[in-house]
Scaffold this motif. Sequence first.
Motif, short mmCIF file in Angstrom:
data_model
loop_
_atom_site.label_atom_id
_atom_site.label_comp_id
_atom_site.label_asym_id
_atom_site.label_seq_id
_atom_site.Cartn_x
_atom_site.Cartn_y
_atom_site.Cartn_z
N ALA A 168 -4.70 4.73 6.27
CA ALA A 168 -5.06 3.77 5.22
C ALA A 168 -3.81 3.05 4.72
O ALA A 168 -3.81 1.83 4.54
CB ALA A 168 -5.76 4.48 4.07
N ALA A 169 -2.75 3.83 4.53
CA ALA A 169 -1.51 3.23 4.02
C ALA A 169 -0.93 2.24 5.02
O ALA A 169 -0.53 1.14 4.66
CB ALA A 169 -0.50 4.33 3.71
N LEU A 170 -0.91 2.67 6.29
CA LEU A 170 -0.30 1.81 7.30
C LEU A 170 -1.11 0.53 7.52
O LEU A 170 -0.55 -0.55 7.70
CB LEU A 170 -0.19 2.57 8.64
CG LEU A 170 0.90 3.63 8.71
CD1 LEU A 170 0.81 4.40 10.03
CD2 LEU A 170 2.28 3.00 8.57
N ALA B 281 -8.60 -2.77 3.96
CA ALA B 281 -9.10 -2.96 2.61
C ALA B 281 -10.13 -4.10 2.61
O ALA B 281 -9.87 -5.16 3.17
CB ALA B 281 -7.96 -3.29 1.66
N PRO B 282 -11.29 -3.87 2.01
CA PRO B 282 -12.34 -4.90 2.05
C PRO B 282 -11.96 -6.16 1.26
O PRO B 282 -12.45 -7.24 1.58
CB PRO B 282 -13.55 -4.20 1.46
CG PRO B 282 -13.02 -3.02 0.73
CD PRO B 282 -11.76 -2.63 1.38
N HIS C 125 -4.29 0.28 -1.08
CA HIS C 125 -2.94 -0.26 -1.20
C HIS C 125 -2.03 0.68 -1.98
O HIS C 125 -0.83 0.75 -1.70
CB HIS C 125 -2.97 -1.65 -1.86
CG HIS C 125 -3.29 -2.73 -0.88
ND1 HIS C 125 -2.34 -3.45 -0.22
CD2 HIS C 125 -4.49 -3.18 -0.42
CE1 HIS C 125 -2.91 -4.30 0.61
NE2 HIS C 125 -4.22 -4.16 0.51
N ALA C 126 -2.61 1.41 -2.93
CA ALA C 126 -1.81 2.38 -3.69
C ALA C 126 -1.30 3.50 -2.78
O ALA C 126 -0.20 4.03 -2.98
CB ALA C 126 -2.64 2.96 -4.82
N ASP D 83 2.41 5.29 -2.88
CA ASP D 83 2.54 6.72 -3.15
C ASP D 83 3.19 7.45 -1.97
O ASP D 83 4.13 8.22 -2.16
CB ASP D 83 1.17 7.33 -3.44
CG ASP D 83 0.77 7.10 -4.88
OD1 ASP D 83 1.30 7.78 -5.77
OD2 ASP D 83 -0.07 6.19 -5.12
N LEU D 84 2.70 7.17 -0.77
CA LEU D 84 3.26 7.86 0.40
C LEU D 84 4.68 7.42 0.67
O LEU D 84 5.54 8.25 1.00
CB LEU D 84 2.39 7.62 1.63
CG LEU D 84 1.08 8.39 1.68
CD1 LEU D 84 0.45 8.26 3.06
CD2 LEU D 84 1.29 9.86 1.35
#
Lengths: 327, 277
Positions: free
Chosen positions: B25-27, B33-34, B70-71, B75-76
Amino acid sequence: MTELLEVRDLSVQFDTDEGVVEAVDAVSFGVRAGEILGVVGESGSGKSVNALAILRLVRPPGRIVGGQVRFEGEDLLTLSEEEMRAVRGARISMVFQSPRTALNPVLTVGRQIARLFELHRGASRRDARRRTLEMLTRVGIAEPERRARQYAHQLSGGMCQRVMIAMALATSPRLLLADEPTTGLDVSIAAQVLELLRDLGRRTGAAIVLITHDLGVVAEVCDRVTVMHAGQLVEVADVRTLFARPLHPYTQALVRAIPRIDQDVAMEPIPGAVPSLLMPPPGCRYADRCPRVLDVCRRERPALLVAAPEHEVACHAVEREGAVAIR
Amino acid sequence: MRWRRLTGNRLSLAALCGILLVVAAALLAPWVAPHDPDETDAEATLSSVSLRHPLGTDIYGRDQLSRLIHAARVDLLVALSATAIALTLGATLGALAGYRGGWVDQLLMRAVDAIMAFPAFILAMGITAALGNSTANLVAAIAITHVPIYTRLIRGEMLKARETEYAEAARTVGNRPRQIVLIHLLPNCVPPLIVQATLAMGFAVLTVAALSFIGLGIQPPQSEWGQMTAEGAGYVVSGEWWLVLFPGLAIMATVLAFNLLGDTLRDVLDPRMRGVR
């Protein structure tokens, strides 16, 4: 004959909470080019510390407190740490007691041998690898390519010791210190390892100092023998003389303690244990166990005197009998 | 074989999948993201869970799922950089202290003790408050609080490793101290280091979220899980439950996944723990 290594009055002490332990007390001996010199003694007699001291690798709290270690004409104890590193592994190398733990568990054995060529011969990785395979073949390891890629835990004990020997002889050292190289190996493998050591030593002209507590091993492979007791050197002789005419009471006791199968005599254990090396009294450290002890033994340390050609002994009782000439 | 042990257990498999999901999701945030995370929609403010906005929207009508995805990036990234820096620094200091011993060891370990004497979170708060809350400072704050963990770990491993026979053997062949540490000893310390780093990753995520929750971490409009939780907390009484629940769940699931993975790695990599359940 010229001496390759000449150790004179080497002393090593360990500072402990209880006091100073004199692990090696003014030991002197020589090693000649190409010979196999046995160093025998009970556990705790200072044999291994002696070998580490030659390489100047006694670790704190231990320290070398005096003496000389002349190797090929220079005193190793006066070299800089940098110069000493060029000696270790290149001109003097060491084989350890338990090959499995002396090999790094996370590096392939091939890599560990190759390090030697990179370290001391400035070899490239490729070149080092090629020479590693040659070395493995020389110590009699089948399928060197496959073995070089394996780790210590994937090899048998005998094979690990062959790898250690390959490492020790990789850079054609002049002197090999072998610290009980056959302990922990079964008898037939031990015989093979000894045979290999002797054979390679002969072929490369390297002298070997073989530290052991096994007189059988000594009789089989050594040219000369030094006997150590509680950090002191008590007798030096060629191997025949030592077994045929031992002079020091401790050596005599050691020889009598060998179990015999050809004669019907009982094995005689040596009374007492190696004395504490913690602030030992002056004089001979065998005095308390010795059947021929004299008053002078407890006061004065006996000097190493020549009893016959190729035969030196440090004992007041033997000296008094007039069996030795003053050197 | 080891891989099998990692995926064989249902719990650790779930943890691994969870981490992979968050990382993916982060990458891939801009593509998966919709909606644009910053796109406001005056028509759909504070709308609840729906097909158009699967996790609802906030007071400006921004899509919460997109903001959460996107968060994950922030965070990661912060947690990973902090862990990488702390690990490098900590392992270096630990190796130095453990192998050299003596006054070097004393000096380094007392410094580390001094850092440990502060509660980690208070220290991180202090650092961000003093340095200003940029992302770089946030990374620095978390890295500093994590350095002692690795220093102590590697020092201990080094103390063991330097007494081994293979260390002795490495000395007898003429290696320099630096070569002994780097080539011969450090590789033997890697397994516990991996375990510790995985566990610390979870803790780092938690710290980023916590600092942002109290307003010292990532600043709006950039979305961040802790900061979103803080904003959402204000709406609990008025019934907009999705605003606090989903960011909170994201934090919890991620931290839990790292901890579970760390525990499993310990079982797999630490030979002493092998066969122990």
